[in-house]
Scaffold this motif. Sequence first.
Motif, PDB file in Angstrom:
ATOM      1  N   HIS A 134      13.435  -3.481  -9.993  1.00 20.87           N
ATOM      2  CA  HIS A 134      12.221  -2.697  -9.731  1.00 20.87           C
ATOM      3  C   HIS A 134      11.044  -3.045 -10.633  1.00 20.87           C
ATOM      4  CE1 HIS A 134      14.690   0.653  -7.543  1.00 20.87           C
ATOM      5  NE2 HIS A 134      14.566  -0.456  -6.852  1.00 20.87           N
TER       6      HIS A 134
ATOM      7  N   GLU B   1       8.890  -5.583  -9.046  1.00 22.01           N
ATOM      8  CA  GLU B   1       8.083  -5.081  -7.931  1.00 22.01           C
ATOM      9  C   GLU B   1       6.989  -4.135  -8.434  1.00 22.01           C
ATOM     10  OE1 GLU B   1      11.769  -5.374  -4.736  1.00 22.01           O
ATOM     11  OE2 GLU B   1      11.278  -3.427  -5.586  1.00 22.01           O
TER      12      GLU B   1
ATOM     13  N   HIS C  88      11.572   4.157  -5.185  1.00 19.20           N
ATOM     14  CA  HIS C  88      12.154   3.721  -6.463  1.00 19.20           C
ATOM     15  C   HIS C  88      12.509   4.941  -7.325  1.00 19.20           C
ATOM     16  CE1 HIS C  88      10.411  -0.668  -6.522  1.00 19.20           C
ATOM     17  NE2 HIS C  88      11.261  -0.448  -5.536  1.00 19.20           N
TER      18      HIS C  88
ATOM     19  N   HIS D 291      15.385   1.070   2.256  1.00 18.33           N
ATOM     20  CA  HIS D 291      14.446   0.516   1.272  1.00 18.33           C
ATOM     21  C   HIS D 291      14.433  -1.022   1.332  1.00 18.33           C
ATOM     22  CE1 HIS D 291      12.030   0.439  -2.354  1.00 18.33           C
ATOM     23  NE2 HIS D 291      12.853  -0.452  -2.847  1.00 18.33           N
TER      24      HIS D 291
ATOM     25  N   GLU E 151      11.264  -3.525   2.454  1.00 15.30           N
ATOM     26  CA  GLU E 151      10.713  -4.587   1.599  1.00 15.30           C
ATOM     27  C   GLU E 151      10.840  -5.957   2.270  1.00 15.30           C
ATOM     28  OE1 GLU E 151      10.961  -2.535  -2.763  1.00 15.30           O
ATOM     29  OE2 GLU E 151      12.469  -4.054  -2.297  1.00 15.30           O
TER      30      GLU E 151
HETATM   31 FE   LIG Z   1      12.124  -1.942  -4.262  1.00 13.32          FE
END
Ligand SMILES: [Fe+2]
Length: 190
Positions: free
Chosen positions: A56, A59, A85, A127, A131
């Motif tokens: 994470h 990102e 997240h 998720h 993405e």
């Molecule tokens: Fe993510």
Amino acid sequence: MKSIDIIHSEHRALASVLQALRFVVGEIGAGRLQPDFRLLSSMVDYITQVPDKVHHPKEDDHLFPALRARSTAAAGLIDALEAQHAEGYRMTVGLLQALVHYQAMGDKAFANFEATVLEYLAFSWKHLNMEEGELLPLARKNLTADDWTAIDAAFAANFDPCAGAQGEFEVLFGCIVSMTPAPYGLGTAR
Ligand SMILES: [Fe+2]
Ligand SMILES: [Fe+2]
């Protein structure tokens, strides 16, 4: 776009642990496998720590801000992914609690553990699909060569795959593969 390759490979590694967890929990539920708490703990440890500590930050700190600066159309998607997240972190705490409860209480706590795992898996697939299916195509379309150079440099500076925490997580990934029964791993059923 070395950064995109890194994001893809981390998604694949995470997805393979999630698939293996689904398989193992399904086999326990069907009575074909005894719970191996070292394996379950290793899987939950991986899916708790790797997103939070390794994945994470790439990102949240680099990819999302760069795309926000280039595309107003991506703002809503990035808001949703950032919220996921935070929600993912909360859900992994629940997963850890359900695993500890299962280990302490035995079979009568399996249904709760299984339900918590399935909820987390559904959330994580959603998720990862957002993405892979929406974020990365928008990033490819909107980010410039200079943006990618800066993101690649940030990834290289902060995330040496041969050092630090990522090295530990590769070892953990290898342990999961060696303990998970076939066809998802190299271990034998107990
Ligand atoms: Fe993510
Ligand atoms: Fe991701």
